[in-house]
Design an enzyme around this catalytic site. Structure first.
Site, mmCIF file in Angstrom:
data_model
loop_
_atom_site.group_PDB
_atom_site.id
_atom_site.type_symbol
_atom_site.label_atom_id
_atom_site.label_comp_id
_atom_site.label_asym_id
_atom_site.label_seq_id
_atom_site.Cartn_x
_atom_site.Cartn_y
_atom_site.Cartn_z
ATOM 1 N N GLU A 170 0.837 -1.187 0.000
ATOM 2 C CA GLU A 170 0.000 0.000 0.000
ATOM 3 C C GLU A 170 0.881 1.249 0.000
ATOM 4 O O GLU A 170 1.803 1.344 0.829
ATOM 5 C CB GLU A 170 -0.934 -0.010 1.220
ATOM 6 C CG GLU A 170 -1.937 -1.157 1.184
ATOM 7 C CD GLU A 170 -2.908 -1.145 2.375
ATOM 8 O OE1 GLU A 170 -2.780 -0.242 3.231
ATOM 9 O OE2 GLU A 170 -3.799 -2.009 2.431
ATOM 10 N N HIS A 197 -8.071 1.494 1.480
ATOM 11 C CA HIS A 197 -7.955 1.131 2.900
ATOM 12 C C HIS A 197 -8.787 2.081 3.776
ATOM 13 O O HIS A 197 -8.256 2.826 4.609
ATOM 14 C CB HIS A 197 -6.496 1.142 3.349
ATOM 15 C CG HIS A 197 -6.251 0.258 4.541
ATOM 16 N ND1 HIS A 197 -5.055 -0.378 4.755
ATOM 17 C CD2 HIS A 197 -7.046 -0.089 5.594
ATOM 18 C CE1 HIS A 197 -5.112 -1.077 5.881
ATOM 19 N NE2 HIS A 197 -6.329 -0.915 6.395
#
Length: 894
Positions: free
Chosen positions: A237, A257
């Site tokens: 990420e 997220h």
């Protein structure tokens, strides 16, 4: 001091972290091994959120640093996102939204599927997984799930069908993931497992990136095996460019997220982790520990703290006595209290053991990691069998290449004790510098050992001996020393004839206080007294008492049988020995408890002389009225004007008889000493000492008649009294005949001969005694012998009083009724509280309802207050715990 920093580079974090005791991070900060090793003062690391994969848990565990998270802070937000993704995926909402924004009106391309009637498979049935299941059930979906820890029975209470993973794959129309990322769950959904799924399955992952093999997912979507996926988390990420082919697929709903990205969730996790840190640092409670549940469990079950301490000490002793290579450890527990605490006790055993076997610092957090490195495992067994004296017990068994050794222990009054070593029964407090040895059981051995220690200026503080019924020719022992034995002293001890082994052992002192105690009106104390019986009669049974400890051999038998006579004589002999009676004093069992014994003495002996009666509370006043109104003997009335005070004992006349109580049960006032009783007296002294014997020293040369009952300091049963006579008292009985008739049950002399009825003092009482009560008091007397006799019993009672003296000194709203310490009782301790009588009754009721203290209200004729029994059978630790509850009750009634 709290320091807040945003986006601290790793190099700077490594440089500054040594200044801090705790570190709180969110997902954007990675706490690496380098950071942890640089944090020399770190004790806590906190993650404001659920996932801790940005923290090196292993490195923290090695350093003994607790890692906390806030597992419940984003439960609702993540569950809501999961359901949102589920709906978006099933109805093609993102694509339809974008199509309309692009100016199209295309309904056919976005045909969806209903959720009602579909099966959703939930992998991971923690709080989030169960919340998702709850919402899905309300949408009409069938919920099945897999979790390696959740049993089928518990899952069914949430209307979730617990199944194996392969069945989740085979049956599910939708699969949602709610597991942590671990080596076991990494790549959980891969080419193989996706191949086991239904064709057309849809996947949701709002848990952790990496649980789904992203390459395998792309291939499954391309092949048509997977109809769609909703992803909020990714292996890296932000996602790298290489993931674009997957994210660009129209079958994929993707978000950056957002699981905890609600205002409410962010505030909640920040508040929770801050609260957890404050609680931990201030010693209140510990929660959210992810690298070891031990401390969370420990402080969530403070009633187990003494057993945790006990097991750690057993492990420490075992390690210090270990011979050969350790092959196995076995932990056996008995008692309902320990039924579900074996994992906790395992950690305590490991910590105690490994502190002596590894070079690194060992604590409850890192002990399992060290044990794993060493290949040390503990086999734990819960035995559903009777316990010793009704107390939970722990046995720690070490098997080595040369020997198997078993240590058994329990907790009495929150104090750990070792009760058995192998087959040898023993009673010792595991603390301080000690030596443990085994020897051939020959006369004079202990004397020789003591001589060696004494010659080297080493004092023995306590000595515990053990004899095995299986091997009567050998013995074991432990002596606690005031200083450690040097190697040269140990060598001398080992060379003693008959010495088989001798090893030094050190254990830290046992604490006089329970750790971590938070007291306020809304937070009850963490532990209750082990025994809540603080009433002043009948009084508390001895520690560890149970009816099963009685032999019942005499029930149904005559007290005149050989067995009955033997037991009654044994009671007399043990009592005389424990009380250290002079050889020419007599002790007999009489009817009607202490009252019967006192009236027997007064009715038989008073009359030939004037009486000085000293009294200062209800029972002593009763004896005065008997003398004045019933016997009509001339009597001087020496009494205290107020409860809590004592009369002027110097007014006693040597030519008069004296009647008094040694200890005022209803006022908490005792006789300070017996110097006021003349050695050359002409009269006899008659003393009611029922709440004094076995807890206070009695100067026998000053006492001619003494009475008591079994129900006070021995914790026995009522109805039976004891009468002690000096030679002077026997002479009075045999030379004086009262003017009034003596009932048969009170007669102490033969009407024909005028001589003393010696049978009473040989175990042949006037009336029929209860043999159950006889066996019960024998149990108490045997216990008294086992702890060290009268000296130990007096010490126990004084220790209880000492606890209350500390409490009163530190508490402004409580006072002793007996303000003068010289006359303050150590058994029936009377307190007054600075409050109304109504509030006092509320406090007493609260303590009774909580099962903390029974029967502690003051006597009906005494000033309103508390009367707390602190006799020899009461544990000082129980009294200390009671004071915690008194503080709580005081605040709760404000």
């Amino acid at each position: 001091m709290v320091t807040r920093r945003d986006k601290v580079p790793k190099a700077e974090l490594v440089k500054i972290i040594k200044e801090f005791d705790g570190l709180i991070v969110r997902s954007g900060t990675t706490v690496t091994k380098d950071v942890i090793e640089a944090g020399t003062n770190l004790t806590l690391i906190g993650r404001a959120g659920t996932g801790v994969d940005n923290i090196d848990i292993d490195a923290a565990t090695r350093r003994g640093i607790m890692v906390m998270n806030t597992p419940g802070g984003n439960t609702e937000s993540t569950a809501e996102l999961t359901v949102s993704m589920l709906m978006a995926l099933s109805r093609n909402i993102p694509n339809a939204n974008q199509s309309l924004k692009n100016g199209k009106w295309d309904r056919k391309s976005f045909m969806g599927t209903e959720l009602c009637g579909k099966t959703i498979g939930i992998v991971g049935l923690g709080a989030i997984g169960r919340r998702v299941a709850d919402v899905c059930q309300k949408l009409g979906m069938k919920t099945i799930g897999y979790d390696p820890l959740l049993s089928r029975d518990i899952a069914s209470t949430y209307q979730i069908e617990a199944v194996e993973l392969d069945e989740v794959y085979r049956r599910s129309d939708f699969i949602t993931l709610h597991t942590p990322l671990t080596p076991e769950t990494k790549g959980l959904l891969n080419d193989v497992t996706l191949g086991k799924c239904k064709t057309g399955v849809r996947l949701i992952n709002c848990a952790r990136g990496g649980i789904i093999d992203e390459g395998a997912l792309l291939r499954a979507i391309q092949s048509g095996k997977v109809a769609g996926a909703a992803l909020d988390v990714y292996e890296s990420e932000p996602p790298p460019a290489s993931l674009a082919p997957l994210l660009a697929r129209p079958e994929v709903v993707c978000t950056p997220h957002l699981g905890a990205s609600t205002l409410e969730a962010q505030e909640k996790v920040a508040e929770e982790i801050a609260t957890q840190f404050v609680d931990a640092f201030e010693g209140r409670r510990i929660s959210g520990v992810v690298n070891s549940r031990i401390l969370a469990d420990l402080h969530g079950r403070r009633d187990l703290l003494p057993f945790v301490d006990l097991v750690e000490r057993l492990g420490s002793i075992q390690a210090q006595l270990l011979d050969g290579h350790l092959e196995s450890i076995e932990l056996r527990t008995r008692g309902e209290l320990l039924k579900n605490s074996r994992g906790l006790l395992n950690m305590a055993a490991l910590k105690g053991t490994l502190c002596h076997l590894v070079a690194e610092n060992v604590n409850y957090v890192n002990a399992p990691a060290h044990a794993n490195d060493l290949g040390v495992q503990i086999d734990d067994i819960y035995e559903n069998l009777p316990t010793q004296h009704g107390l939970p017990t722990v046995a720690l068994v070490f098997k080595s290449t040369t020997k198997t050794r078993t240590l058994v222990g329990t907790v009495t009054g929150h104090t750990p004790r070792i009760t058995q070593i192998d087959d040898y029964n023993i009673d010792l407090r595991p603390e301080g510098h000690s030596i443990f040895w085994s020897n051939l059981d020959k006369p004079g051995f202990i004397g020789k050992l003591g001589t060696i220690l004494g010659d080297n200026n080493i004092n023995i503080r306590t000595l515990a001996l053990g004899i095995s019924p299986q091997d009567p020719g050998s013995a074991i022992a432990s002596a606690q020393l005031d200083v450690p034995a040097s190697p040269s002293v140990l060598a001398k001890l080992i060379s003693l004839p008959g010495m088989m082994s001798c090893r030094p052992v050190f254990l830290p002192p046992l604490s006089d206080t329970q750790p971590i105690s938070v007291l306020d009106a809304s937070n009850k104390p963490p532990a209750r007294p082990n025994n809540p019986n603080f009433g002043s009669g009948p009084c508390s049974k001895r520690p560890g008492y149970s009816l099963e400890s009685l032999k019942y051999v005499s029930l149904g038998r005559s007290h005149r049988s050989e067995l009955g006579l033997k037991l009654l004589k044994e009671v007399i002999d043990k009592s005389k020995s424990l009380l250290q009676l002079p050889a020419d004093y007599r002790l007999g069992i009489v009817p009607a408890s202490d009252t019967g014994a006192m009236e027997m003495a007064m009715w038989n002996m008073l009359g030939p002389r004037k009486v000085d009666c000293f009294h200062w509370e209800a029972f002593g006043q009763g004896w005065y009225k008997d003398i004045k109104d019933e016997l009509k003997v001339k009597v001087n009335n020496y009494h205290a004007a107020h409860y809590g005070e004592a009369p002027d004992f110097t007014k006693a006349h040597p030519e008069n008889d004296i009647v008094f109580t040694w200890n005022g049960t209803t006022s908490g006032v005792r006789v300070p000493h017996a110097d006021w009783i003349a050695d050359n007296r002409q009269g006899v002294t008659i003393c009611d000492a029922t709440s004094a014997v076995f807890a206070m020293e009695i100067p026998w040369p000053k006492i001619d008649v003494l009475t008591y009952s079994w129900q006070k300091c021995l914790g026995g049963e009522g109805s039976h009294g004891v009468l002690v006579l000096s030679p002077r008292a026997v002479d009075r009985l045999q030379t004086y005949t009262p003017e009034w008739p003596i009932p048969k049950i009170f007669r102490l002399t033969n009407p024909k001969t005028g001589k003393l009825v010696e049978d009473v003092f040989e175990g042949k009482p006037i009336n029929t005694p209860s043999m159950l009560c006889v066996e019960d008091v024998l149990d108490a007397l045997t216990w008294a012998e086992s702890i060290g006799g009268l000296k130990a019993m007096v010490s126990r009672s004084e220790a209880c009083l000492g606890v209350l003296e500390k409490f009163v000194a530190a508490t402004p709203w409580v006072n002793f009724l007996a303000k003068d310490k010289a006359i303050r009782s150590c058994t029936s301790v009377c307190l007054t509280l600075d409050c109304s009588e109504k509030r006092l009754k509320q406090i007493i009721k609260l303590l009774n309802d909580e099962g903390v203290a029974y029967d502690i209200g003051s006597y009906r004729d005494a000033p309103p207050g508390l009367r707390i029994w602190c006799g020899s059978t009461v544990e000082a630790e129980d009294v200390r715990l009671l004071t915690d509850w008194l503080k709580w009750a005081w605040r709760a009634t404000e």
